[in-house]
Design a protein around this motif. Structure first.
Motif, PDB file in Angstrom:
ATOM      1  N   THR A   1       0.833  -1.209   0.000  1.00 11.43           N
ATOM      2  CA  THR A   1       0.000   0.000   0.000  1.00 11.43           C
ATOM      3  C   THR A   1       0.872   1.265   0.000  1.00 11.43           C
ATOM      4  N   ASN A   2       1.744   1.358   1.005  1.00 10.67           N
ATOM      5  CA  ASN A   2       2.442   2.631   1.245  1.00 10.67           C
ATOM      6  C   ASN A   2       3.525   2.920   0.211  1.00 10.67           C
ATOM      7  N   VAL A   3       4.148   1.867  -0.308  1.00  9.35           N
ATOM      8  CA  VAL A   3       5.246   2.085  -1.256  1.00  9.35           C
ATOM      9  C   VAL A   3       4.803   1.773  -2.686  1.00  9.35           C
ATOM     10  N   LYS A   4       4.372   0.518  -2.908  1.00  9.16           N
ATOM     11  CA  LYS A   4       4.042   0.151  -4.291  1.00  9.16           C
ATOM     12  C   LYS A   4       2.785   0.874  -4.779  1.00  9.16           C
ATOM     13  N   GLY A   5       1.794   1.028  -3.903  1.00 16.24           N
ATOM     14  CA  GLY A   5       0.568   1.737  -4.278  1.00 16.24           C
ATOM     15  C   GLY A   5       0.867   3.179  -4.663  1.00 16.24           C
ATOM     16  N   LEU A   6       1.681   3.826  -3.826  1.00 15.20           N
ATOM     17  CA  LEU A   6       2.056   5.219  -4.115  1.00 15.20           C
ATOM     18  C   LEU A   6       2.795   5.313  -5.456  1.00 15.20           C
ATOM     19  N   LEU A   7       3.635   4.309  -5.722  1.00 17.16           N
ATOM     20  CA  LEU A   7       4.365   4.308  -7.000  1.00 17.16           C
ATOM     21  C   LEU A   7       3.419   4.115  -8.184  1.00 17.16           C
ATOM     22  N   TYR A   8       2.484   3.164  -8.069  1.00 19.96           N
ATOM     23  CA  TYR A   8       1.557   2.913  -9.189  1.00 19.96           C
ATOM     24  C   TYR A   8       0.750   4.173  -9.514  1.00 19.96           C
ATOM     25  N   VAL A   9       0.250   4.824  -8.443  1.00 23.22           N
ATOM     26  CA  VAL A   9      -0.579   6.019  -8.672  1.00 23.22           C
ATOM     27  C   VAL A   9       0.283   7.137  -9.294  1.00 23.22           C
ATOM     28  N   THR A  10       1.480   7.293  -8.773  1.00 14.86           N
ATOM     29  CA  THR A  10       2.354   8.342  -9.304  1.00 14.86           C
ATOM     30  C   THR A  10       2.703   8.070 -10.768  1.00 14.86           C
ATOM     31  N   ARG A  11       2.965   6.794 -11.070  1.00 17.72           N
ATOM     32  CA  ARG A  11       3.315   6.424 -12.458  1.00 17.72           C
ATOM     33  C   ARG A  11       2.160   6.723 -13.417  1.00 17.72           C
ATOM     34  N   ALA A  12       0.927   6.524 -12.911  1.00 22.13           N
ATOM     35  CA  ALA A  12      -0.244   6.734 -13.778  1.00 22.13           C
ATOM     36  C   ALA A  12      -0.596   8.214 -13.913  1.00 22.13           C
ATOM     37  N   VAL A  13      -0.409   8.983 -12.839  1.00 20.97           N
ATOM     38  CA  VAL A  13      -0.883  10.374 -12.852  1.00 20.97           C
ATOM     39  C   VAL A  13       0.196  11.367 -13.297  1.00 20.97           C
ATOM     40  N   SER A  14       1.464  11.097 -12.982  1.00 25.93           N
ATOM     41  CA  SER A  14       2.486  12.118 -13.280  1.00 25.93           C
ATOM     42  C   SER A  14       2.601  12.451 -14.776  1.00 25.93           C
ATOM     43  N   PRO A  15       2.411  11.494 -15.712  1.00 25.40           N
ATOM     44  CA  PRO A  15       2.462  11.891 -17.133  1.00 25.40           C
ATOM     45  C   PRO A  15       1.351  12.884 -17.501  1.00 25.40           C
ATOM     46  N   ILE A  16       0.222  12.805 -16.782  1.00 23.96           N
ATOM     47  CA  ILE A  16      -0.874  13.752 -17.057  1.00 23.96           C
ATOM     48  C   ILE A  16      -0.443  15.150 -16.620  1.00 23.96           C
ATOM     49  N   LEU A  17       0.180  15.235 -15.449  1.00 19.24           N
ATOM     50  CA  LEU A  17       0.653  16.543 -14.964  1.00 19.24           C
ATOM     51  C   LEU A  17       1.696  17.104 -15.935  1.00 19.24           C
ATOM     52  N   LYS A  18       2.588  16.206 -16.357  1.00 20.49           N
ATOM     53  CA  LYS A  18       3.656  16.618 -17.283  1.00 20.49           C
ATOM     54  C   LYS A  18       3.055  17.147 -18.585  1.00 20.49           C
ATOM     55  N   ALA A  19       2.071  16.428 -19.113  1.00 25.85           N
ATOM     56  CA  ALA A  19       1.434  16.848 -20.375  1.00 25.85           C
ATOM     57  C   ALA A  19       0.728  18.191 -20.217  1.00 25.85           C
ATOM     58  N   ASN A  20       0.321  18.495 -18.975  1.00 22.71           N
ATOM     59  CA  ASN A  20      -0.361  19.766 -18.723  1.00 22.71           C
ATOM     60  C   ASN A  20       0.624  20.906 -18.463  1.00 22.71           C
ATOM     61  N   GLY A  21       1.913  20.608 -18.569  1.00 18.58           N
ATOM     62  CA  GLY A  21       2.919  21.668 -18.421  1.00 18.58           C
ATOM     63  C   GLY A  21       3.398  21.879 -17.002  1.00 18.58           C
ATOM     64  N   GLY A  22       2.997  20.989 -16.092  1.00 17.07           N
ATOM     65  CA  GLY A  22       3.479  21.100 -14.709  1.00 17.07           C
ATOM     66  C   GLY A  22       2.387  20.739 -13.733  1.00 17.07           C
ATOM     67  N   GLY A  23       2.742  20.786 -12.434  1.00 18.37           N
ATOM     68  CA  GLY A  23       1.757  20.438 -11.412  1.00 18.37           C
ATOM     69  C   GLY A  23       2.443  20.254 -10.074  1.00 18.37           C
ATOM     70  N   HIS A  24       1.795  19.479  -9.220  1.00 17.74           N
ATOM     71  CA  HIS A  24       2.291  19.345  -7.842  1.00 17.74           C
ATOM     72  C   HIS A  24       1.930  17.951  -7.326  1.00 17.74           C
ATOM     73  N   ILE A  25       2.895  17.287  -6.730  1.00 18.58           N
ATOM     74  CA  ILE A  25       2.641  16.001  -6.064  1.00 18.58           C
ATOM     75  C   ILE A  25       2.951  16.176  -4.580  1.00 18.58           C
ATOM     76  N   VAL A  26       1.987  15.809  -3.738  1.00 20.29           N
ATOM     77  CA  VAL A  26       2.190  15.878  -2.291  1.00 20.29           C
ATOM     78  C   VAL A  26       2.170  14.454  -1.753  1.00 20.29           C
ATOM     79  N   ASN A  27       3.264  14.035  -1.145  1.00 21.82           N
ATOM     80  CA  ASN A  27       3.338  12.696  -0.566  1.00 21.82           C
ATOM     81  C   ASN A  27       3.168  12.773   0.943  1.00 21.82           C
ATOM     82  N   ILE A  28       2.180  12.035   1.465  1.00 23.13           N
ATOM     83  CA  ILE A  28       2.009  12.000   2.919  1.00 23.13           C
ATOM     84  C   ILE A  28       2.901  10.888   3.465  1.00 23.13           C
ATOM     85  N   ALA A  29       4.011  11.318   4.059  1.00 22.48           N
ATOM     86  CA  ALA A  29       4.951  10.379   4.684  1.00 22.48           C
ATOM     87  C   ALA A  29       4.587  10.300   6.160  1.00 22.48           C
ATOM     88  N   SER A  30       5.557  10.552   7.045  1.00 21.57           N
ATOM     89  CA  SER A  30       5.275  10.459   8.497  1.00 21.57           C
ATOM     90  C   SER A  30       6.533  10.828   9.265  1.00 21.57           C
TER      91      SER A  30
END
Ligand code: NDP
Ligand code: 8X3
Length: 253
Positions: free
Chosen positions: A111-140
């Protein structure tokens, strides 16, 4: 057209409070989690805010489910997606390594590592295509320190902390900000999940001091996301006033 924020783990705790503060400020929402009825309740609650709310019901541990969910987003949502909040996560169990449950370890790592990676892998290209964006990771704080019995949970949150720094390097040329947020003890469903539904043990975690509330973290998430375009808050450690480290608390009883 207002922008969209994509929030994982919006059915409870930090994610739910973060959805509320973004809606309050006029943001459109993509809300995700496994408990579909909770997502629907939140959408009903936020109806009066007159923002668009898209629900995606999936388990972050399944790469296939993550990709399918993100692929289902409409063109309009994709073109206006600006922020990803990687919040879904959990601790399962607390105890020494030699008697740890491998099933618990797998749930946390998946959940905490692989899940975060899968979501980031799927969403970050969308942010990139939009010319930028922001990713906030809830660590601890568990990603900054280790404590007795915290072994695998701490390891997963150290991994999130490392990934925040690594993503910032990888994505700087794509104008994508990366913020790591490291909260201390916050009273959410976190301990109930960690102690497998044992309410008495979960309550004890927050006994004798004022723990953080989900709204405190949502407030910080909204703060980092509402800075000017040229400002990136890289890392925030947020503790209850009564908590000096992972294990040192000032308790009244
Ligand atoms: P909650 O238990 O209240 O909320 C956790 C959220 O994560 C829920 O919405 C849950 O949704 C979601 N989630 C868990 N597993 C999955 C999964 N496999 N797939 C999709 N969604 C999932 O806890 P918090 O709000 O406290 O925790 C949020 C984040 O903050 C976590 O990453 C946690 O590690 C971190 N954190 C918490 C602290 C605390 O003291 N509370 C302190 C520091 C960090 P659902 O079950 O519906 O899928
Ligand atoms: C949750 C905080 O200290 O219980 O990440 O690990 S702690």
């Amino acid at each position: 057209m207002k922008k969209y924020v994509f929030i994982t783990g919006a059915t409870a705790g930090f994610g739910q409070a973060t959805a509320r503060i973004f809606a309050e400020n006029g943001w459109n929402l993509v809300l995700t989690g496994r408990r579909k009825e909770r997502l629907e309740e939140l959408r009903n609650e936020l109806k009066e805010k007159q923002v668009d709310i898209v629900l995606l019901n999936f388990d972050v541990r399944s790469e296939e489910a993550v990709n399918k969910a993100v692929d289902s987003l409409s063109e309009e949502v994709r073109l206006n997606l600006a922020i990803l909040i990687n919040n879904a996560g959990l601790a399962v169990g607390r105890g020494p390594i030699d008697s740890g449950e491998p099933d618990d370890w797998n749930r946390m790592i998946d959940t905490n590592v692989k899940g975060l990676l899968y979501v980031t892998r799927a969403v970050s290209p969308i942010l990139k295509a939009n010319g930028g964006g922001h990713i906030v990771n809830i660590a601890s704080i568990a990603g900054k320190e280790v404590y007795a019995g915290g072994n695998v949970y701490c390891a997963t949150k150290h991994a999130v902390d490392a990934l925040s720094r690594a993503m910032r390097i990888d994505l700087v040329h794509d104008h994508i900000k990366v913020t790591n947020i490291a909260p201390g003890a916050a009273e959410t469903e976190f301990s109930l999940v960690r102690f497998k539904g044992n309410e008495d043990t979960a309550k004890l975690v927050y006994d004798g001091y004022d723990a953080l509330m989900a709204e405190d973290i949502a407030d910080a998430v909204y703060y980092v996301c509402s800075r000017p375009k040229h400002v990136c808050i890289n890392d925030l450690v947020i503790m209850p006033t009564a908590q000096a480290s992972s294990t040192i608390f000032h308790k009244t009883h």
